[in-house]
Design a protein around this motif. Structure first.
Motif, PDB file in Angstrom:
ATOM      1  N   TYR A  51       0.921  -1.012  -0.054  1.00 60.94           N
ATOM      2  CA  TYR A  51       0.022  -0.144  -0.187  1.00 60.94           C
ATOM      3  C   TYR A  51       0.587   1.158   0.125  1.00 60.94           C
ATOM      4  CZ  TYR A  51      -3.137   3.565   2.074  1.00 60.94           C
ATOM      5  OH  TYR A  51      -4.009   4.681   2.179  1.00 60.94           O
ATOM      6  N   GLY A  52       1.916   1.130   0.682  1.00 58.45           N
ATOM      7  CA  GLY A  52       2.857   2.844   0.842  1.00 58.45           C
ATOM      8  C   GLY A  52       3.614   2.431   2.417  1.00 58.45           C
ATOM      9  N   GLY A  53       3.942   3.763   2.537  1.00 61.16           N
ATOM     10  CA  GLY A  53       4.481   3.535   4.023  1.00 61.16           C
ATOM     11  C   GLY A  53       4.984   4.739   4.358  1.00 61.16           C
ATOM     12  N   TYR A  54       4.410   4.697   6.054  1.00 62.77           N
ATOM     13  CA  TYR A  54       4.599   5.932   6.792  1.00 62.77           C
ATOM     14  C   TYR A  54       5.907   6.432   7.086  1.00 62.77           C
ATOM     15  CZ  TYR A  54      -0.589   5.874   6.662  1.00 62.77           C
ATOM     16  OH  TYR A  54      -1.425   6.189   6.587  1.00 62.77           O
ATOM     17  N   VAL A  55       6.680   7.154   6.870  1.00 63.30           N
ATOM     18  CA  VAL A  55       8.119   7.642   7.774  1.00 63.30           C
ATOM     19  C   VAL A  55       7.983   8.637   8.950  1.00 63.30           C
ATOM     20  CG1 VAL A  55      10.453   8.540   7.257  1.00 63.30           C
ATOM     21  CG2 VAL A  55       9.203   7.298   5.167  1.00 63.30           C
ATOM     22  N   THR A  56       7.676   8.165  10.231  1.00 64.39           N
ATOM     23  CA  THR A  56       7.578   8.981  11.045  1.00 64.39           C
ATOM     24  C   THR A  56       8.428   9.284  11.770  1.00 64.39           C
ATOM     25  OG1 THR A  56       6.236   6.922  12.029  1.00 64.39           O
ATOM     26  CG2 THR A  56       5.347   7.925  10.747  1.00 64.39           C
ATOM     27  N   TYR A  57       9.485   9.853  10.910  1.00 64.66           N
ATOM     28  CA  TYR A  57      11.039   9.848  12.014  1.00 64.66           C
ATOM     29  C   TYR A  57      10.213  11.004  13.462  1.00 64.66           C
ATOM     30  CZ  TYR A  57      16.219   9.775  12.135  1.00 64.66           C
ATOM     31  OH  TYR A  57      17.312   9.395  12.352  1.00 64.66           O
ATOM     32  N   ALA A  58      10.344  11.847  13.309  1.00 69.25           N
ATOM     33  CA  ALA A  58      10.327  12.903  13.915  1.00 69.25           C
ATOM     34  C   ALA A  58       8.456  11.907  15.270  1.00 69.25           C
ATOM     35  CB  ALA A  58       9.466  14.371  14.043  1.00 69.25           C
ATOM     36  N   ASN A  59       8.590  12.820  16.226  1.00 70.08           N
ATOM     37  CA  ASN A  59       7.807  11.979  17.569  1.00 70.08           C
ATOM     38  C   ASN A  59       5.836  12.752  17.366  1.00 70.08           C
ATOM     39  OD1 ASN A  59       9.592  11.021  19.210  1.00 70.08           O
ATOM     40  ND2 ASN A  59       9.604  12.369  20.513  1.00 70.08           N
ATOM     41  N   ALA A  60       6.073  13.758  16.699  1.00 67.45           N
ATOM     42  CA  ALA A  60       4.772  14.667  16.198  1.00 67.45           C
ATOM     43  C   ALA A  60       4.127  13.883  15.047  1.00 67.45           C
ATOM     44  CB  ALA A  60       5.054  16.146  15.872  1.00 67.45           C
ATOM     45  N   ALA A  61       5.293  13.469  13.928  1.00 66.63           N
ATOM     46  CA  ALA A  61       4.591  12.876  12.570  1.00 66.63           C
ATOM     47  C   ALA A  61       3.467  11.407  13.240  1.00 66.63           C
ATOM     48  CB  ALA A  61       5.863  12.238  12.301  1.00 66.63           C
TER      49      ALA A  61
END
Length: 168
Positions: A51-61
C-alpha cells in the motif's frame, strides 16, 4: 516446493503471499526512514500488495500521521514496545490495510543511554489477529548496520506472522 520458497528473498515471499491472498501491507518507520518500504518495493509486482509507507521520524509525525498517542511517547519514549505497537496498529488502521509493520529504535551514533543503548530497536507487526512486538539489541555496530539489521528483522517478523496466520 518448500525449498524453492525458502531460497527466495524474504521480501519476495511476503509480496507473493500477500498478493495471493489479495491483502495489503503498510510500513510505519522511524529509525529505518523508509528502508523497509523500499525493500518491499524492490520486488517486481509489489504494487499488488504494498500500500505504501509512513516515515514518522519525528515524534509529532508519529502522532499526526498514524495517531500514536503523545502520552505513550511521553511516558515510555519513542523507542519502546508501547510506541512500536501503537505505530503498527495506527498505520494499519489509518491506511485500512491487512498488515502493518513498524520499526522504532536508536541507530546512533548518538542518542543512546544506559537504559536505551544504541542498537535498541523495536519491531512490530499488526494484523487482524494480533500485534506482535519484538525487542532487538543489535549493539553499537554502526548506524547503517543497525538500520539494515532492523529491515531484515522487520521482514522476517512479517513473514513469520504471515506463515503462522491462517489465510483469510
Amino acid at each position: 516446493m518448500a525449498s524453492k520458497v525458502k531460497s527466495q528473498p524474504v521480501g519476495k515471499q511476503i509480496i507473493d503471499i500477500l498478493s495471493e491472498r489479495k491483502q495489503t501491507i503498510v510500513t510505519a518507520e522511524s529509525c529505518t526512514g523508509g528502508l523497509i518500504a523500499a525493500s518491499l518495493s524492490d520486488v517486481p509486482g509489489a504494487s499488488a500488495a504494498l500500500y505504501g509507507g509512513y516515515v514518522t521520524y519525528a515524534n509529532a509525525a508519529k502522532s499526526k500521521m498514524i495517531r500514536v498517542q503523545s502520552r505513550l511517547i511521553r511516558d515510555y519514549g519513542a523507542v519502546s514496545n508501547q510506541v512500536a505497537r501503537a505505530m503498527a496498529d495506527g498505520a494499519r488502521n489509518t491506511a485500512n490495510v491487512d498488515i502493518a509493520v513498524s520499526a522504532t529504535g536508536i541507530a546512533g551514533p548518538d542518542g543512546g543511554s544506559d537504559k536505551k543503548p544504541v542498537g535498541l530497536v523495536y519491531v512490530a507487526v499488526s494484523s487482524d489477529l494480533a500485534t506482535v512486538v519484538i525487542e532487538h539489541r543489535f549493539g553499537d555496530i554502526g548506524r547503517d548496520a543497525i538500520r539494515q539489521a532492523t529491515v531484515q528483522a522487520a521482514l522476517d517478523l512479517v513473514l513469520q506472522v504471515l506463515t503462522s496466520d491462517p489465510p483469510n
